[in-house]
Write a protein that holds these residues in place. Structure first.
Motif, PDB file in Angstrom:
ATOM      1  N   ALA A  49       5.677  -2.049   7.248  1.00  0.00           N
ATOM      2  CA  ALA A  49       4.710  -3.193   6.836  1.00  0.00           C
ATOM      3  C   ALA A  49       3.241  -2.877   6.788  1.00  0.00           C
ATOM      4  O   ALA A  49       2.471  -3.388   5.992  1.00  0.00           O
ATOM      5  CB  ALA A  49       5.087  -3.984   7.819  1.00  0.00           C
ATOM      6  N   PHE A  50       3.047  -1.975   7.707  1.00  0.00           N
ATOM      7  CA  PHE A  50       1.360  -1.521   7.746  1.00  0.00           C
ATOM      8  C   PHE A  50       1.015  -0.678   6.447  1.00  0.00           C
ATOM      9  O   PHE A  50       0.140  -0.908   5.724  1.00  0.00           O
ATOM     10  CB  PHE A  50       1.248  -0.583   8.859  1.00  0.00           C
ATOM     11  N   VAL A  51       1.983   0.169   6.084  1.00  0.00           N
ATOM     12  CA  VAL A  51       1.900   0.858   4.863  1.00  0.00           C
ATOM     13  C   VAL A  51       1.604   0.176   3.741  1.00  0.00           C
ATOM     14  O   VAL A  51       0.969   0.405   2.681  1.00  0.00           O
ATOM     15  CB  VAL A  51       2.850   1.977   4.848  1.00  0.00           C
ATOM     16  N   THR A  52       2.896  -0.910   3.708  1.00  0.00           N
ATOM     17  CA  THR A  52       2.728  -1.629   2.290  1.00  0.00           C
ATOM     18  C   THR A  52       1.687  -2.498   2.137  1.00  0.00           C
ATOM     19  O   THR A  52       0.954  -2.841   1.076  1.00  0.00           O
ATOM     20  CB  THR A  52       3.965  -2.587   2.422  1.00  0.00           C
ATOM     21  N   LEU A  53       0.858  -3.019   3.472  1.00  0.00           N
ATOM     22  CA  LEU A  53      -0.361  -3.850   3.415  1.00  0.00           C
ATOM     23  C   LEU A  53      -1.324  -2.974   2.628  1.00  0.00           C
ATOM     24  O   LEU A  53      -2.429  -3.546   1.943  1.00  0.00           O
ATOM     25  CB  LEU A  53      -0.659  -4.298   4.667  1.00  0.00           C
ATOM     26  N   PHE A  54      -1.536  -1.718   3.378  1.00  0.00           N
ATOM     27  CA  PHE A  54      -2.766  -0.896   2.984  1.00  0.00           C
ATOM     28  C   PHE A  54      -2.442  -0.751   1.209  1.00  0.00           C
ATOM     29  O   PHE A  54      -3.336  -0.607   0.659  1.00  0.00           O
ATOM     30  CB  PHE A  54      -2.802   0.496   3.683  1.00  0.00           C
ATOM     31  N   GLN A  55      -1.138  -0.272   0.920  1.00  0.00           N
ATOM     32  CA  GLN A  55      -1.222   0.212  -0.359  1.00  0.00           C
ATOM     33  C   GLN A  55      -1.173  -1.256  -1.276  1.00  0.00           C
ATOM     34  O   GLN A  55      -1.897  -0.759  -2.531  1.00  0.00           O
ATOM     35  CB  GLN A  55       0.207   0.770  -0.550  1.00  0.00           C
ATOM     36  N   LEU A  56      -0.903  -2.154  -0.903  1.00  0.00           N
ATOM     37  CA  LEU A  56      -0.892  -3.415  -1.589  1.00  0.00           C
ATOM     38  C   LEU A  56      -2.554  -3.635  -1.960  1.00  0.00           C
ATOM     39  O   LEU A  56      -2.998  -3.942  -2.977  1.00  0.00           O
ATOM     40  CB  LEU A  56      -0.106  -4.629  -1.379  1.00  0.00           C
TER      41      LEU A  56
END
Length: 355
Positions: free
Chosen positions: A319-326
């Motif tokens: 979830a953290f990775v996806t937030l930053f990438q998004l």
């Protein structure tokens, strides 16, 4: 008759890719390499396509289905706790992306001087704004050399997706709490809902709708207090294979026929960007007190869906990775690309005045 013949060719091409991908999975398992279901197909299919002269093809619906399964798995991880420190993270997201774009501008200047490409071409090629989005932008402007943009963007994705798992797999993997398997009907309903959300994602013009629409389904279900069923590893392995085979086919034999300076600079710039991302990850890890694996996957410019896939496979904070990438994708999509559009118009206007 011609339609049947064409369908048979498509099926044979896909079967060849599937066999090659499964051989890659087996070899990576035997060699104990990280993420065999993703990296095995990438390398096996890429090498097969470059060395064996035959028709290779992979239906887009297989790759898209893999993205839906991945999105459903990531969406399940978006509990309310994932948004607790979002306001605190926004500042770091913004700063990191500004620094990244400035560094990419510097890379574009170097690329221009080494390869002789126009600056607008070098800049479009080096901005990590998503492979399809960058190519679409290049297609809209005749002054941009689409072949160079496609190659450099593609080699960046291939390089980062291939190297990052080997780097992060050397880190200490955090303890994972195994979830109880949900009833089959709940899992089926959740996945069907994820697939059904894709048309809405397209209508809303979400970037990578096959991935983000299912993520939002998981977010909404979590928001109303219902825990979505966990997507089993077997389905995630199928998703990795489907996406890995697609990535492996990105490097076309004719791309190697580009000027050697462009070919070499594409690889060199990708490695430089990867090293820069690693430096940013060290800073982010120390500032936010998060593990290095999560931090590196959040800053690596290898594509939101690919980095989220690696995070899900390695059981880190997806979830953290996806937030930053998004955030990076939206930042480039809504701020950097409009600026590139403006710069392209200026170049076109200047060229028309000269002529």
């Amino acid at each position: 008759m011609n339609l049947q013949k064409g369908s048979a060719i498509i099926v044979r091409s896909a079967l060849k890719v599937l066999v090659s991908a499964l051989i890659g999975v087996l070899l990576f398992h035997l060699c104990h390499f990280p993420m065999p279901w993703l990296l095995g197909p990438i390398f096996a299919v890429m090498i097969s396509q470059l060395t064996i002269r035959t028709s290779w093809g992979w239906p887009s619906w297989l790759r898209n289905s893999g993205l839906v399964l991945l999105g459903a798995a990531i969406g399940e991880a978006f509990t309310r706790a994932a948004f607790t420190n979002l306001g605190h993270y926004l500042f770091y997201m913004l700063v990191l992306n500004i620094v990244l774009v400035l560094f990419c501008v510097l890379l574009a200047v170097v690329t221009q001087k080494v390869t002789g490409l126009s600056f607008i071409t070098a800049l479009t090629a080096n901005i990590p704004g998503g492979l399809s989005q960058s190519i679409t932008f290049a297609e809209e402007h005749r002054e941009i050399e689409i072949g160079a943009v496609t190659y450099i963007q593609m080699i960046r994705v291939l390089t980062i997706v291939s190297i990052v798992p080997f780097i992060v797999s050397g880190q200490l993997v955090p303890t994972v709490v195994e979830k109880e398997a949900a009833p089959l009907w709940q899992l089926a309903a959740y996945i069907l809902l994820a697939f059904a959300a894709v048309p809405l994602g397209k209508r809303l013009k979400l970037p990578v709708p096959y991935f983000l629409a299912p993520v939002l389904v998981g977010v909404c279900i979590n928001a109303i207090g219902i825990i979505p069923p966990a997507v089993p590893d077997t389905l995630l392995h199928m998703a990795q294979l489907a996406i890995g085979a697609y990535i492996g086919l990105l490097l076309k034999p004719d791309m190697i026929k580009l000027p050697w300076k462009v070919v070499v600079m594409g690889l060199v710039s990708s490695i430089i960007l990867l090293a820069f991302s690693y430096g940013c990850a060290i800073i982010l890890s120390n500032v936010l007190h998060i593990d290095m694996m999560t931090s590196f996957l959040s800053t690596a410019a290898g594509g939101m869906d690919q980095m989220s896939l690696i995070a899900a496979a390695l059981k880190v904070d997806a979830a953290f990775v996806t937030l930053f990438q998004l955030f990076r994708l939206l930042f480039i999509y809504f701020i950097v690309f409009p600026l590139l559009q403006w710069a392209a118009r200026r170049v076109k206007l200047r060229a028309s005045k000269v002529s």
